[in-house]
Design a protein around this motif. Structure first.
Motif, PDB file in Angstrom:
ATOM      1  N   LYS A  39      -8.688   0.997   1.549  1.00  0.00           N
ATOM      2  CA  LYS A  39      -8.964   0.187   2.566  1.00  0.00           C
ATOM      3  C   LYS A  39     -10.465   0.003   2.580  1.00  0.00           C
ATOM      4  CE  LYS A  39      -4.666  -0.822   3.998  1.00  0.00           C
ATOM      5  NZ  LYS A  39      -4.192  -0.933   2.613  1.00  0.00           N
TER       6      LYS A  39
ATOM      7  N   TYR B 296      -7.181 -11.351   5.505  1.00  0.00           N
ATOM      8  CA  TYR B 296      -7.121  -9.861   4.977  1.00  0.00           C
ATOM      9  C   TYR B 296      -7.590  -8.940   6.038  1.00  0.00           C
ATOM     10  CZ  TYR B 296      -6.031 -11.673   0.309  1.00  0.00           C
ATOM     11  OH  TYR B 296      -5.563 -12.658  -0.903  1.00  0.00           O
TER      12      TYR B 296
ATOM     13  N   VAL C  62      -0.149  -6.732   1.173  1.00  0.00           N
ATOM     14  CA  VAL C  62      -1.388  -7.458   0.898  1.00  0.00           C
ATOM     15  C   VAL C  62      -0.902  -8.483   0.109  1.00  0.00           C
ATOM     16  CG1 VAL C  62      -3.612  -7.464  -0.079  1.00  0.00           C
ATOM     17  CG2 VAL C  62      -2.885  -5.574   1.294  1.00  0.00           C
TER      18      VAL C  62
ATOM     19  N   SER D  97     -11.543  -3.457 -10.429  1.00  0.00           N
ATOM     20  CA  SER D  97     -11.491  -2.392  -9.528  1.00  0.00           C
ATOM     21  C   SER D  97     -12.945  -1.880  -9.325  1.00  0.00           C
ATOM     22  CB  SER D  97     -10.530  -1.207  -9.692  1.00  0.00           C
ATOM     23  OG  SER D  97     -10.501  -0.314  -8.822  1.00  0.00           O
TER      24      SER D  97
ATOM     25  N   TYR E 125      -9.986  -4.118   6.330  1.00  0.00           N
ATOM     26  CA  TYR E 125      -9.755  -5.127   5.578  1.00  0.00           C
ATOM     27  C   TYR E 125      -8.902  -4.571   4.236  1.00  0.00           C
ATOM     28  CZ  TYR E 125     -11.962  -9.317   7.125  1.00  0.00           C
ATOM     29  OH  TYR E 125     -12.417 -10.526   7.860  1.00  0.00           O
ATOM     30  N   ALA E 126      -8.310  -5.475   3.552  1.00  0.00           N
ATOM     31  CA  ALA E 126      -7.298  -4.886   2.240  1.00  0.00           C
ATOM     32  C   ALA E 126      -8.172  -4.241   1.466  1.00  0.00           C
ATOM     33  CB  ALA E 126      -6.575  -6.132   1.976  1.00  0.00           C
ATOM     34  N   CYS E 127      -9.291  -4.546   1.050  1.00  0.00           N
ATOM     35  CA  CYS E 127      -9.912  -4.103  -0.158  1.00  0.00           C
ATOM     36  C   CYS E 127     -11.423  -4.411  -0.096  1.00  0.00           C
ATOM     37  CB  CYS E 127      -9.408  -4.412  -1.487  1.00  0.00           C
ATOM     38  SG  CYS E 127      -9.980  -6.138  -2.058  1.00  0.00           S
TER      39      CYS E 127
ATOM     40  N   SER F 120      -2.817  -0.791   9.648  1.00  0.00           N
ATOM     41  CA  SER F 120      -3.127  -1.381   8.377  1.00  0.00           C
ATOM     42  C   SER F 120      -2.330  -0.771   7.489  1.00  0.00           C
ATOM     43  CB  SER F 120      -4.578  -1.207   7.853  1.00  0.00           C
ATOM     44  OG  SER F 120      -4.815  -0.048   7.161  1.00  0.00           O
TER      45      SER F 120
ATOM     46  N   CYS G   9      -6.111  -2.416  -3.431  1.00  0.00           N
ATOM     47  CA  CYS G   9      -5.360  -2.569  -2.099  1.00  0.00           C
ATOM     48  C   CYS G   9      -4.092  -1.565  -1.922  1.00  0.00           C
ATOM     49  CB  CYS G   9      -5.020  -4.176  -1.877  1.00  0.00           C
ATOM     50  SG  CYS G   9      -4.188  -4.683  -3.223  1.00  0.00           S
TER      51      CYS G   9
ATOM     52  N   CYS H  81      -8.114 -12.007  -6.295  1.00  0.00           N
ATOM     53  CA  CYS H  81      -7.185 -11.164  -6.660  1.00  0.00           C
ATOM     54  C   CYS H  81      -6.694 -11.580  -8.171  1.00  0.00           C
ATOM     55  CB  CYS H  81      -5.827 -11.691  -5.763  1.00  0.00           C
ATOM     56  SG  CYS H  81      -6.191 -11.243  -4.021  1.00  0.00           S
TER      57      CYS H  81
ATOM     58  N   TYR I 190      -3.883  -1.201  -8.192  1.00  0.00           N
ATOM     59  CA  TYR I 190      -4.739  -2.101  -7.451  1.00  0.00           C
ATOM     60  C   TYR I 190      -5.209  -1.418  -6.237  1.00  0.00           C
ATOM     61  CZ  TYR I 190      -2.803  -6.472  -9.884  1.00  0.00           C
ATOM     62  OH  TYR I 190      -2.375  -7.285 -10.663  1.00  0.00           O
TER      63      TYR I 190
ATOM     64  N   PRO J 293       0.844  -1.195   0.091  1.00  0.00           N
ATOM     65  CA  PRO J 293      -0.132  -0.028   0.074  1.00  0.00           C
ATOM     66  C   PRO J 293       0.911   1.115   0.001  1.00  0.00           C
ATOM     67  CG  PRO J 293      -0.651  -1.664   1.685  1.00  0.00           C
ATOM     68  CD  PRO J 293       0.622  -1.942   1.138  1.00  0.00           C
TER      69      PRO J 293
END
Ligand code: SF4
Length: 314
Positions: A256, A279, A293, A309, A268-270, A288, A252, A300, A250, A33
């Motif tokens: 977030k 995640y 990630v 996305s 969470y990541a995404c 975070s 992530c 993914c 991306y 990130p």
């Protein structure tokens, strides 16, 4: 007496070995990130509809992820502002099933533009009057409405009879009120991209909407918890087939998502992965941001292959 306050360090949750390695033992691809441009909130998996393909498994009364309350969201909005966030976005379930949704938007719109993903049916339509004052807030509110197919019959197979017309009504009313709107649809196997574009523009024109309304297309992400076989993404794949610029695009890498799971708020990541505890990166946004990630989840691969996305910022 002088009391020294020692901050409590909360270690990130331990990850499974699959987070780090593919089944054949190769190092996983990772995304580092670099910014918090967009903060998403998952408003909960309750929805007024029960679409069989829903990537969240949402349906009426569902509690896999619990409804977001104002007191849950506010600390993360405040923290995100200190980290330079540029937009707040909301997904569900159906966000307007959450009874605090208007209060949350009212607060967030004082600071940043917001986007809400909605099915634009009854929960939204019955709150249109309450949404109107939000047009006067310092920042803009954008709505992205799900229309699975340009053909009403095919849309209604998953969403229920009459839902296509209702979603178009909600979309048109939002547009006429002065909100900016866009549409999300699934990638269609029965139509080429150019045919799809023409057919959607005809639907928009016939409904009194701009025929060039922005549309975002998504591949099939499959329902949550499903073990979907996809090619494994290694560190080598991320260097060979991706560039520094594509890796930074991306979700992530620059966003977030806040999730309420078993009553606890987690970062969470995404937006695409909330069914795998690996995640859940941390309890605070600040913590975070330090977590790389892993690309172990089957979704993914959609990012890797299609550039999938949920964001409209990139
Ligand atoms: S689904 Fe996409 S955005 Fe989410 S963690 Fe995987 S690669 Fe990143």
């Amino acid at each position: 007496m002088d009391m020294k306050i020692i901050p409590i360090q909360v270690a990130p949750p331990a990850k499974s070995s699959a987070w780090y390695q593919t089944p054949s033992g190769e190092p996983r691809g990772f995304i580092q990130p670099h910014a918090l441009d967009e903060l998403w909130f998952h408003t909960g998996t309750a929805c007024n509809l029960a679409c069989p393909f829903c990537l969240e498994g949402s349906k009426p009364g569902d509690t896999r992820l619990q409804l977001l309350r104002f007191a849950d969201a506010k600390p993360y909005i405040d923290e995100a502002l200190t980290l330079g966030v540029k937009q707040f976005s909301f997904t569900g379930g159906e966000p307007f099933v959450a009874k605090d949704m208007l209060r949350i938007l009212d607060y967030a719109l004082q600071y940043r533009p917001c986007m809400v993903l909605t099915n634009a049916t009854e929960p939204l339509i019955k709150r249109l009057k309450q949404l109107k004052p939000l047009l006067q807030r310092p920042h803009a509110l954008h709505f992205r409405v799900s229309l699975d197919h340009f053909d009403a019959t095919k849309h209604d197979i998953g969403r229920g009879a009459g839902m296509f017309d209702l979603a178009l009504q909600g979309l048109r009313e939002l547009h006429e009120m002065g909100f900016s709107v866009s549409v999300a649809n699934q990638m269609l196997a029965d139509s080429t991209p150019s045919e799809t574009a023409v057919c959607f523009s005809e639907v928009f024109r016939a409904s009194g909407l701009p025929e060039d309304l922005h549309r975002v297309e998504f591949p099939d992400f499959h329902p949550p918890g499903l073990d979907v076989a996809t090619p494994q993404i290694t560190t080598n794949c991320m260097v060979t087939y991706q560039t520094e610029d594509s890796r930074r695009a991306y979700m992530c890498a620059f966003s977030k998502m806040i999730v309420k799971d078993k009553g606890r708020m987690r970062v969470y990541a995404c937006t695409l992965v909330d069914d795998d505890a690996d995640y859940a990166l941390a309890e605070t946004l600040t913590a975070s941001m330090a977590e790389p990630v892993s690309m172990k989840h089957h979704r993914c691969y959609s990012c890797f292959k299609y550039g999938a996305s949920c964001s409209e910022m990139r």
